[in-house]
Design a protein around this motif. Structure first.
Motif, PDB file in Angstrom:
ATOM      1  N   LEU A 102      -1.952 -14.849   4.940  1.00 25.58           N
ATOM      2  CA  LEU A 102      -1.376 -13.515   4.752  1.00 25.58           C
ATOM      3  C   LEU A 102      -2.420 -12.438   4.972  1.00 25.58           C
ATOM      4  CD1 LEU A 102       0.939 -11.591   3.772  1.00 25.58           C
ATOM      5  CD2 LEU A 102      -0.098 -11.801   1.515  1.00 25.58           C
ATOM      6  N   LEU A 103      -3.608 -12.630   4.408  1.00 32.82           N
ATOM      7  CA  LEU A 103      -4.670 -11.630   4.560  1.00 32.82           C
ATOM      8  C   LEU A 103      -5.084 -11.492   6.022  1.00 32.82           C
ATOM      9  CD1 LEU A 103      -6.775 -12.415   1.361  1.00 32.82           C
ATOM     10  CD2 LEU A 103      -5.416 -10.371   1.803  1.00 32.82           C
ATOM     11  N   GLU A 104      -5.124 -12.580   6.739  1.00 31.18           N
ATOM     12  CA  GLU A 104      -5.438 -12.514   8.173  1.00 31.18           C
ATOM     13  C   GLU A 104      -4.337 -11.776   8.931  1.00 31.18           C
ATOM     14  OE1 GLU A 104      -5.878 -16.620   9.117  1.00 31.18           O
ATOM     15  OE2 GLU A 104      -8.009 -16.689   8.557  1.00 31.18           O
ATOM     16  N   LYS A 105      -3.089 -12.056   8.582  1.00 35.14           N
ATOM     17  CA  LYS A 105      -1.946 -11.463   9.266  1.00 35.14           C
ATOM     18  C   LYS A 105      -1.903  -9.944   9.098  1.00 35.14           C
ATOM     19  CE  LYS A 105       3.071 -11.388   9.008  1.00 35.14           C
ATOM     20  NZ  LYS A 105       4.230 -11.820   8.223  1.00 35.14           N
ATOM     21  N   ILE A 106      -2.277  -9.447   7.925  1.00 38.10           N
ATOM     22  CA  ILE A 106      -2.193  -8.002   7.664  1.00 38.10           C
ATOM     23  C   ILE A 106      -3.461  -7.262   8.068  1.00 38.10           C
ATOM     24  CG2 ILE A 106      -0.496  -8.292   5.830  1.00 38.10           C
ATOM     25  CD1 ILE A 106      -2.679  -7.906   3.776  1.00 38.10           C
ATOM     26  N   GLY A 107      -4.390  -7.944   8.720  1.00 39.22           N
ATOM     27  CA  GLY A 107      -5.569  -7.280   9.274  1.00 39.22           C
ATOM     28  C   GLY A 107      -6.834  -7.414   8.473  1.00 39.22           C
ATOM     29  N   TYR A 158      -4.026   0.889   2.787  1.00 38.33           N
ATOM     30  CA  TYR A 158      -2.758   1.369   2.234  1.00 38.33           C
ATOM     31  C   TYR A 158      -1.600   0.511   2.753  1.00 38.33           C
ATOM     32  CZ  TYR A 158       1.049   4.544   1.008  1.00 38.33           C
ATOM     33  OH  TYR A 158       2.207   5.084   0.488  1.00 38.33           O
ATOM     34  N   HIS A 159      -1.572   0.286   4.055  1.00 39.69           N
ATOM     35  CA  HIS A 159      -0.502  -0.532   4.645  1.00 39.69           C
ATOM     36  C   HIS A 159      -0.642  -2.004   4.243  1.00 39.69           C
ATOM     37  CE1 HIS A 159       1.026   2.877   6.727  1.00 39.69           C
ATOM     38  NE2 HIS A 159      -0.097   3.060   7.416  1.00 39.69           N
ATOM     39  N   ALA A 160      -1.869  -2.462   4.080  1.00 38.08           N
ATOM     40  CA  ALA A 160      -2.084  -3.837   3.618  1.00 38.08           C
ATOM     41  C   ALA A 160      -1.549  -4.009   2.196  1.00 38.08           C
ATOM     42  CB  ALA A 160      -3.571  -4.181   3.676  1.00 38.08           C
ATOM     43  N   ALA A 161      -1.768  -2.996   1.358  1.00 38.17           N
ATOM     44  CA  ALA A 161      -1.267  -3.053  -0.020  1.00 38.17           C
ATOM     45  C   ALA A 161       0.252  -3.134  -0.040  1.00 38.17           C
ATOM     46  CB  ALA A 161      -1.756  -1.836  -0.806  1.00 38.17           C
ATOM     47  N   GLU A 162       0.907  -2.382   0.826  1.00 36.86           N
ATOM     48  CA  GLU A 162       2.373  -2.446   0.903  1.00 36.86           C
ATOM     49  C   GLU A 162       2.839  -3.849   1.282  1.00 36.86           C
ATOM     50  OE1 GLU A 162       3.776   2.012   2.208  1.00 36.86           O
ATOM     51  OE2 GLU A 162       2.960   0.704   3.785  1.00 36.86           O
ATOM     52  N   GLN A 163       2.128  -4.478   2.211  1.00 40.93           N
ATOM     53  CA  GLN A 163       2.541  -5.810   2.668  1.00 40.93           C
ATOM     54  C   GLN A 163       2.266  -6.886   1.614  1.00 40.93           C
ATOM     55  OE1 GLN A 163       1.599  -6.682   6.839  1.00 40.93           O
ATOM     56  NE2 GLN A 163       1.121  -4.513   7.084  1.00 40.93           N
TER      57      GLN A 163
END
Length: 198
Positions: free
Chosen positions: A182-187, A21-26
Motif C-alpha cells: 500500500l505504501l509503495e502504491k501511494i507513492g 496529504y493525498h497519501a493520508a487520504e488513501q
C-alpha cells in the motif's frame, strides 16, 4: 546475546505536503486506524485527511473547570454561611460560619454569593489548567522516554524537510506484505520496517 525486537510498523517518506496529504487520504480510505503523519510543519486539513474526530479534551477541560467552580462554592459556603443547615444538612453546621466574611454588617448567607466569585473564578481556571495538562499528557501517552521511530535512520528529517507516514503493526489491518505494498502504491519512498526493542 541478541536483543529481542518486535515490529513497530512501516515508515514511508513522501516528497512534499501535497503528496503526504493525498497519501493520508488513501491510508484512511484503506481502513487503517493506528497510523500517524509526521511533517516539519502543520498541514492545513490534515485532520480531515486522516479521518481524525474532534478531540475529547475540551469536554474534559469543561468538567475540570466545573469541578473547580463547585469546589470553590462548597468550600466558601461551608465555612462562611449557614446555607447547608438551611437546606437540611445540619451535620455540616459544625463547620459552617467558621470564617465568616463580615463586611459593613452585611449578612453571612448564600446571598453574599458575589463575594465568592473571585475564588470561584480562580479555582475554575486552576482546575481547567490542570485538567488540560494532565488530560493532554494522558491522551498522548506521555511521558514516554523513548519511541521506536527514534531508531530509524531517516526519521530525523521530519523536523527539517521530511514528510513521513508510519503505519503501526498493532493496527488490525497491518500485514508486512500488504502494508508495504500500500505504501509503495501511494507513492511512499525509502520504506523502512521499524522495530522496537523489548
Amino acid at each position: 546475546m541478541s536483543t529481542l525486537k518486535r515490529v513497530h510498523g512501516y515508515l514511508a517518506e513522501f516528497d512534499g505536503a501535497a503528496d503526504i496529504y493525498h497519501a493520508a487520504e488513501q491510508v484512511r480510505d484503506a481502513g487503517y486506524q493506528r497510523w500517524d503523519v509526521h511533517s516539519p510543519f502543520p498541514i492545513h486539513g490534515m485532520d480531515d485527511a486522516m479521518g481524525n474526530s474532534r478531540s475529547v479534551l475540551p469536554k474534559l477541560v469543561f468538567v475540570g473547570g466545573m469541578t473547580g467552580t463547585c469546589v470553590a462554592f462548597t468550600l466558601q459556603t461551608l465555612t462562611q454561611t449557614n446555607f447547608w443547615s438551611s437546606i437540611g444538612l445540619g451535620f455540616l453546621q459544625t463547620l459552617a460560619e467558621t470564617y465568616p466574611t463580615i463586611v459593613q454588617a452585611k449578612p453571612t448567607d448564600i446571598w453574599t454569593l458575589p463575594a465568592f466569585f473571585p475564588v470561584m473564578f480562580e479555582l475554575t481556571i486552576l482546575f481547567s489548567a490542570f485538567t488540560t495538562l494532565f488530560g493532554l499528557l494522558a491522551l498522548m501517552g506521555l511521558p514516554r522516554l523513548n519511541h521506536p521511530l527514534f531508531a530509524s535512520k531517516q526519521f530525523g528529517k521530519f523536523s527539517d524537510d521530511g514528510f513521513f507516514v508510519c503505519i503501526e503493526a498493532r493496527d488490525p489491518k497491518f500485514s508486512q506484505e500488504g502494508t508495504k505494498a500500500l505504501l509503495e502504491k501511494i507513492g511512499g519512498k525509502n520504506i523502512e520496517l521499524v522495530e522496537d526493542e523489548l
